[in-house]
Design an enzyme around this catalytic site. Sequence first.
Site, PDB file in Angstrom:
ATOM      1  N   HIS A  42      65.087  13.984  32.625  1.00  0.00           N
ATOM      2  CA  HIS A  42      64.562  15.478  32.369  1.00  0.00           C
ATOM      3  C   HIS A  42      64.791  15.762  30.968  1.00  0.00           C
ATOM      4  O   HIS A  42      65.740  15.969  30.290  1.00  0.00           O
ATOM      5  CB  HIS A  42      65.590  16.404  33.397  1.00  0.00           C
ATOM      6  CG  HIS A  42      65.182  17.997  33.037  1.00  0.00           C
ATOM      7  ND1 HIS A  42      65.886  18.818  33.807  1.00  0.00           N
ATOM      8  CD2 HIS A  42      64.282  18.416  32.415  1.00  0.00           C
ATOM      9  CE1 HIS A  42      65.239  20.093  33.583  1.00  0.00           C
ATOM     10  NE2 HIS A  42      64.287  20.013  32.817  1.00  0.00           N
ATOM     11  N   GLU A  69      60.976  14.948  34.597  1.00  0.00           N
ATOM     12  CA  GLU A  69      61.315  16.107  34.955  1.00  0.00           C
ATOM     13  C   GLU A  69      61.054  17.025  33.857  1.00  0.00           C
ATOM     14  O   GLU A  69      61.453  16.674  32.631  1.00  0.00           O
ATOM     15  CB  GLU A  69      62.608  16.462  35.601  1.00  0.00           C
ATOM     16  CG  GLU A  69      62.748  15.792  36.739  1.00  0.00           C
ATOM     17  CD  GLU A  69      64.415  15.756  37.336  1.00  0.00           C
ATOM     18  OE1 GLU A  69      64.364  15.707  38.696  1.00  0.00           O
ATOM     19  OE2 GLU A  69      64.972  16.234  36.676  1.00  0.00           O
ATOM     20  N   HIS A 190      68.843  16.782  44.605  1.00  0.00           N
ATOM     21  CA  HIS A 190      69.807  17.850  44.215  1.00  0.00           C
ATOM     22  C   HIS A 190      71.058  17.957  44.822  1.00  0.00           C
ATOM     23  O   HIS A 190      71.008  18.247  45.947  1.00  0.00           O
ATOM     24  CB  HIS A 190      69.238  19.132  43.732  1.00  0.00           C
ATOM     25  CG  HIS A 190      69.812  19.783  42.887  1.00  0.00           C
ATOM     26  ND1 HIS A 190      69.648  19.873  41.602  1.00  0.00           N
ATOM     27  CD2 HIS A 190      70.628  20.872  42.990  1.00  0.00           C
ATOM     28  CE1 HIS A 190      70.624  20.698  40.739  1.00  0.00           C
ATOM     29  NE2 HIS A 190      71.361  21.370  41.857  1.00  0.00           N
TER      30      HIS A 190
END
Length: 236
Positions: A42, A69, A190
């Site tokens: 990310h 991400e 997640h």
Amino acid sequence: MRLAVNIDHIATLRNARQETQPDPVTAARLAELSGASGIVCHLREDRRHIKDRDLELLRATVQTKLDLEMAMTKEMKAIAIKTKPDLVTLVPEKRQELTTEGGLDVITRKDDLIPYIDELQQHGIPTSLFIEPTPEAITVATEVGAAFVELHTGKYSLLKSPKEIEAELLRLQDAASLAKKFGLRVVAGHGLNYENTAEIKRIKEIEEVSIGHALIARATLMGMSEAVKEMIRLLQ
């Protein structure tokens, strides 16, 4: 079910002392050699863990799949087009949050998503949307041209009551089934760890899970290779 390893927190540890080690690129290679089907990173707007140079090196070295991400901004779109990851996952982003706190609000951002995803597709980059497991979000994901959805498992990971856990698993199952019916590919992530991921295996439509913090935490104690292999054993 496949495993994609998020290596953000290797960079978090490195950046704690502004050093060069541990190296997220080396960690990614070890994860691949140990059986990971993809690498996730990310690139946040504040660059709190992964840096631009990390992304460049990951693109040059990752042999499986590189999933970037990122927030839905002009800057990140330009970086994605230049770097050409195998997949872009659009996520919500707040500077004050410790980690991504929920799915992207695809319903209110629908009109912005259509041209954004289209431009990425024109450059050969498929898009995944990190969303809450709701019929409304999945319907919008189909309408805006996403290739994948990543179902947010954060709520599931926090539940303690067996009844509530079962209800959330059913919600994830229904969402995954609907996404598959609409022709979307389905992944999840997640909050998943070595205790709660096995139940996600029950949802056959989910082809891959993305795991970061729990796996990196385990890797600090037993090494990246063994941490990856242990998670893969749980998924098989």
